[in-house]
Design an enzyme around this catalytic site. Sequence first.
Site, PDB file in Angstrom:
ATOM      1  N   ASP A  82      -7.746   8.893   0.303  1.00  0.00           N
ATOM      2  CA  ASP A  82      -8.802   9.446   1.158  1.00  0.00           C
ATOM      3  C   ASP A  82      -8.543  10.910   1.476  1.00  0.00           C
ATOM      4  O   ASP A  82      -7.401  11.353   1.491  1.00  0.00           O
ATOM      5  CB  ASP A  82      -8.852   8.660   2.479  1.00  0.00           C
ATOM      6  CG  ASP A  82      -9.551   7.323   2.296  1.00  0.00           C
ATOM      7  OD1 ASP A  82     -10.561   7.281   1.566  1.00  0.00           O
ATOM      8  OD2 ASP A  82      -9.080   6.332   2.879  1.00  0.00           O
TER       9      ASP A  82
ATOM     10  N   HIS B 145      -8.042 -11.598  -2.657  1.00  0.00           N
ATOM     11  CA  HIS B 145      -6.917 -10.761  -2.221  1.00  0.00           C
ATOM     12  C   HIS B 145      -7.056 -10.596  -0.700  1.00  0.00           C
ATOM     13  O   HIS B 145      -8.048 -10.053  -0.229  1.00  0.00           O
ATOM     14  CB  HIS B 145      -7.035  -9.406  -2.931  1.00  0.00           C
ATOM     15  CG  HIS B 145      -5.889  -8.474  -2.711  1.00  0.00           C
ATOM     16  ND1 HIS B 145      -4.631  -8.710  -3.215  1.00  0.00           N
ATOM     17  CD2 HIS B 145      -5.796  -7.280  -2.046  1.00  0.00           C
ATOM     18  CE1 HIS B 145      -3.823  -7.711  -2.892  1.00  0.00           C
ATOM     19  NE2 HIS B 145      -4.507  -6.842  -2.170  1.00  0.00           N
TER      20      HIS B 145
ATOM     21  N   ALA C 199      -9.273   8.964  -9.340  1.00  0.00           N
ATOM     22  CA  ALA C 199      -8.345   7.911  -9.754  1.00  0.00           C
ATOM     23  C   ALA C 199      -8.281   7.793 -11.280  1.00  0.00           C
ATOM     24  O   ALA C 199      -7.222   7.529 -11.843  1.00  0.00           O
ATOM     25  CB  ALA C 199      -8.755   6.582  -9.129  1.00  0.00           C
TER      26      ALA C 199
ATOM     27  N   ALA D 189      -1.384   6.768   3.839  1.00  0.00           N
ATOM     28  CA  ALA D 189      -2.309   7.897   3.757  1.00  0.00           C
ATOM     29  C   ALA D 189      -1.499   9.188   3.653  1.00  0.00           C
ATOM     30  O   ALA D 189      -0.458   9.331   4.296  1.00  0.00           O
ATOM     31  CB  ALA D 189      -3.191   7.916   4.991  1.00  0.00           C
TER      32      ALA D 189
ATOM     33  N   ARG E 254      -7.285   7.168  -5.833  1.00  0.00           N
ATOM     34  CA  ARG E 254      -7.367   8.599  -5.528  1.00  0.00           C
ATOM     35  C   ARG E 254      -6.782   8.881  -4.152  1.00  0.00           C
ATOM     36  O   ARG E 254      -6.058   9.846  -3.952  1.00  0.00           O
ATOM     37  CB  ARG E 254      -8.840   9.056  -5.551  1.00  0.00           C
ATOM     38  CG  ARG E 254      -8.980  10.548  -5.355  1.00  0.00           C
ATOM     39  CD  ARG E 254     -10.365  10.941  -4.925  1.00  0.00           C
ATOM     40  NE  ARG E 254     -10.666  10.465  -3.576  1.00  0.00           N
ATOM     41  CZ  ARG E 254     -11.806  10.665  -2.942  1.00  0.00           C
ATOM     42  NH1 ARG E 254     -12.781  11.317  -3.562  1.00  0.00           N
ATOM     43  NH2 ARG E 254     -12.007  10.209  -1.725  1.00  0.00           N
TER      44      ARG E 254
ATOM     45  N   THR F 218       0.825  -1.212   0.000  1.00  0.00           N
ATOM     46  CA  THR F 218       0.000   0.000   0.000  1.00  0.00           C
ATOM     47  C   THR F 218       0.859   1.262   0.000  1.00  0.00           C
ATOM     48  O   THR F 218       2.076   1.223   0.214  1.00  0.00           O
ATOM     49  CB  THR F 218      -0.947   0.044   1.222  1.00  0.00           C
ATOM     50  OG1 THR F 218      -0.141   0.094   2.392  1.00  0.00           O
ATOM     51  CG2 THR F 218      -1.861  -1.161   1.260  1.00  0.00           C
TER      52      THR F 218
HETATM   53  P1  FAD Z   1     -12.139   7.159  -7.221  1.00  0.00           P
HETATM   54  O1  FAD Z   1     -12.280   6.016  -8.138  1.00  0.00           O
HETATM   55  O2  FAD Z   1     -11.591   8.435  -7.772  1.00  0.00           O
HETATM   56  O3  FAD Z   1     -13.576   7.431  -6.561  1.00  0.00           O
HETATM   57  C1  FAD Z   1     -13.709   8.310  -5.443  1.00  0.00           C
HETATM   58  C2  FAD Z   1     -15.147   8.820  -5.350  1.00  0.00           C
HETATM   59  O4  FAD Z   1     -15.404   9.718  -6.434  1.00  0.00           O
HETATM   60  C3  FAD Z   1     -16.217   7.718  -5.473  1.00  0.00           C
HETATM   61  O5  FAD Z   1     -17.273   8.057  -4.621  1.00  0.00           O
HETATM   62  C4  FAD Z   1     -16.647   7.787  -6.944  1.00  0.00           C
HETATM   63  O6  FAD Z   1     -17.979   7.353  -7.132  1.00  0.00           O
HETATM   64  C5  FAD Z   1     -16.496   9.272  -7.229  1.00  0.00           C
HETATM   65  N1  FAD Z   1     -16.108   9.558  -8.621  1.00  0.00           N
HETATM   66  C6  FAD Z   1     -15.237   8.886  -9.387  1.00  0.00           C
HETATM   67  N2  FAD Z   1     -15.100   9.469 -10.590  1.00  0.00           N
HETATM   68  C7  FAD Z   1     -15.907  10.556 -10.571  1.00  0.00           C
HETATM   69  C8  FAD Z   1     -16.209  11.592 -11.516  1.00  0.00           C
HETATM   70  N3  FAD Z   1     -15.658  11.600 -12.733  1.00  0.00           N
HETATM   71  N4  FAD Z   1     -17.075  12.570 -11.154  1.00  0.00           N
HETATM   72  C9  FAD Z   1     -17.671  12.576  -9.934  1.00  0.00           C
HETATM   73  N5  FAD Z   1     -17.425  11.614  -8.992  1.00  0.00           N
HETATM   74  C10 FAD Z   1     -16.562  10.624  -9.315  1.00  0.00           C
HETATM   75  N6  FAD Z   1      -5.815   4.360   0.135  1.00  0.00           N
HETATM   76  C11 FAD Z   1      -4.542   4.758   0.361  1.00  0.00           C
HETATM   77  O7  FAD Z   1      -4.309   5.875   0.831  1.00  0.00           O
HETATM   78  N7  FAD Z   1      -3.469   3.940   0.064  1.00  0.00           N
HETATM   79  C12 FAD Z   1      -3.644   2.695  -0.465  1.00  0.00           C
HETATM   80  O8  FAD Z   1      -2.663   1.996  -0.707  1.00  0.00           O
HETATM   81  C13 FAD Z   1      -4.975   2.237  -0.702  1.00  0.00           C
HETATM   82  N8  FAD Z   1      -5.212   1.017  -1.239  1.00  0.00           N
HETATM   83  C14 FAD Z   1      -6.501   0.604  -1.485  1.00  0.00           C
HETATM   84  C15 FAD Z   1      -6.733  -0.658  -2.062  1.00  0.00           C
HETATM   85  C16 FAD Z   1      -8.034  -1.112  -2.297  1.00  0.00           C
HETATM   86  C17 FAD Z   1      -8.261  -2.468  -2.904  1.00  0.00           C
HETATM   87  C18 FAD Z   1      -9.137  -0.270  -1.937  1.00  0.00           C
HETATM   88  C19 FAD Z   1     -10.550  -0.758  -2.160  1.00  0.00           C
HETATM   89  C20 FAD Z   1      -8.926   0.978  -1.393  1.00  0.00           C
HETATM   90  C21 FAD Z   1      -7.615   1.448  -1.165  1.00  0.00           C
HETATM   91  N9  FAD Z   1      -7.353   2.701  -0.622  1.00  0.00           N
HETATM   92  C22 FAD Z   1      -6.065   3.124  -0.379  1.00  0.00           C
HETATM   93  C23 FAD Z   1      -8.465   3.591  -0.230  1.00  0.00           C
HETATM   94  C24 FAD Z   1      -8.889   4.552  -1.373  1.00  0.00           C
HETATM   95  O9  FAD Z   1      -7.828   5.457  -1.646  1.00  0.00           O
HETATM   96  C25 FAD Z   1     -10.127   5.313  -0.886  1.00  0.00           C
HETATM   97  O10 FAD Z   1     -11.208   4.450  -0.763  1.00  0.00           O
HETATM   98  C26 FAD Z   1     -10.500   6.581  -1.647  1.00  0.00           C
HETATM   99  O11 FAD Z   1     -11.471   7.288  -0.882  1.00  0.00           O
HETATM  100  C27 FAD Z   1     -11.095   6.347  -3.028  1.00  0.00           C
HETATM  101  O12 FAD Z   1     -10.155   5.950  -3.915  1.00  0.00           O
HETATM  102  P2  FAD Z   1     -10.578   5.443  -5.402  1.00  0.00           P
HETATM  103  O13 FAD Z   1      -9.328   5.193  -6.123  1.00  0.00           O
HETATM  104  O14 FAD Z   1     -11.595   4.389  -5.303  1.00  0.00           O
HETATM  105  O15 FAD Z   1     -11.256   6.819  -5.938  1.00  0.00           O
END
Ligand code: FAD
Length: 298
Positions: free
Chosen positions: A110, A271, A128, A52, A108, A49
């Site tokens: 948190d 996973h 993301a 944060a 993306r 990972t």
């Molecule tokens: P996104 O896919 O960007 O989505 C975020 C939010 O925005 C969602 O509610 C989505 O519906 C909304 N959204 C997406 N695209 C758009 C758009 N075009 N317009 C409007 N809204 C939109 N966090 C860490 O800090 N480090 C890690 O290593 C880490 N590893 C993780 C691994 C896994 C398997 C998972 C499930 C989560 C992990 N996280 C990690 C947590 C993750 O960073 C958070 O859950 C974060 O809040 C969302 O990231 P995302 O990439 O899903 O975001």
Amino acid sequence: MKKISEILEVKLPTFSFEFFPPKTSEGEQKLELSIQKLKPLQPDFVSITYGAGGSTRIKTNEWVSKIQNQYDLVSMAHLTCVGSTKEELKEIILNHKDQNIKNIMALRGDPPKDSTSFVAVNGGFSYAYQLIEFIKKEFNDSFSIGAACYPEKHVEAKSLEEDIYYLKKKVDSGVDFLITQLFFDNDKFYHFRDLAYKNGIKVPIIAGIMPITAYKQIERFTQMANCTIPDKLLKSLNEFQNKEEDLIKKSIEFSVMQCEDLLKNDVAGIHFYTLNQSDATYQILKQIYDILKISISL
Ligand code: FAD
């Protein structure tokens, strides 16, 4: 080193482990021991990972390289948009490329703890999918890209449907496979997976599984990870609130049943969120291998 997309083309289901980069030398020793214990289970890949707030920028790269070079395991570096400009992200990714890292989990990240919404840094990304587009534009197909998904919807999404709408956009930007947030209720996963398929998402969806090894984790999971704990599991965990050993035993039993059901229902992979501990994951996967009659030399 192989790309995870290449592995998924020839082997389903996959089994994989997630670790985080430790902050202390004691933590580093613990992680080394966990990897040594879990390696004989021949994971298809492991992932490291990204702390944060981007707190493990260098450590993530170092651990992925180490696991690839020292343990010869296919590895993946997580990367988030938090606190970094495009140029800074490019530098991190270049460093991954230089280290022969072939897999990136593009996220993306948190918002900070005291804030409910994510704010991109000047010259950075808000979602993301933008990071994924950027990796594809700058590095073509140098990396296999994984992304996150949420069977019970992302906490900020208004509905599961809205979340899946954006998930499709994210997948179309160049995602090879998805890994879910942890969940305990398989029906919620199946419902999510059906909706994802109906919305044209075709990449493999790997289930994120985490055994509960301490009673206090329950609150964290339900609030932070937005996941439901089925009544039956909650009831048996409540019963063993003050008996850690029994609680872990029950939890492992539950995870084995959960994984068995997922495998019967053609899950693309499992996973394990290990939290750098090996015991529970080892016991669960070993039992699954026995059920599947997969033999490994330990
Ligand atoms: P996104 O896919 O960007 O989505 C975020 C939010 O925005 C969602 O509610 C989505 O519906 C909304 N959204 C997406 N695209 C758009 C758009 N075009 N317009 C409007 N809204 C939109 N966090 C860490 O800090 N480090 C890690 O290593 C880490 N590893 C993780 C691994 C896994 C398997 C998972 C499930 C989560 C992990 N996280 C990690 C947590 C993750 O960073 C958070 O859950 C974060 O809040 C969302 O990231 P995302 O990439 O899903 O975001």
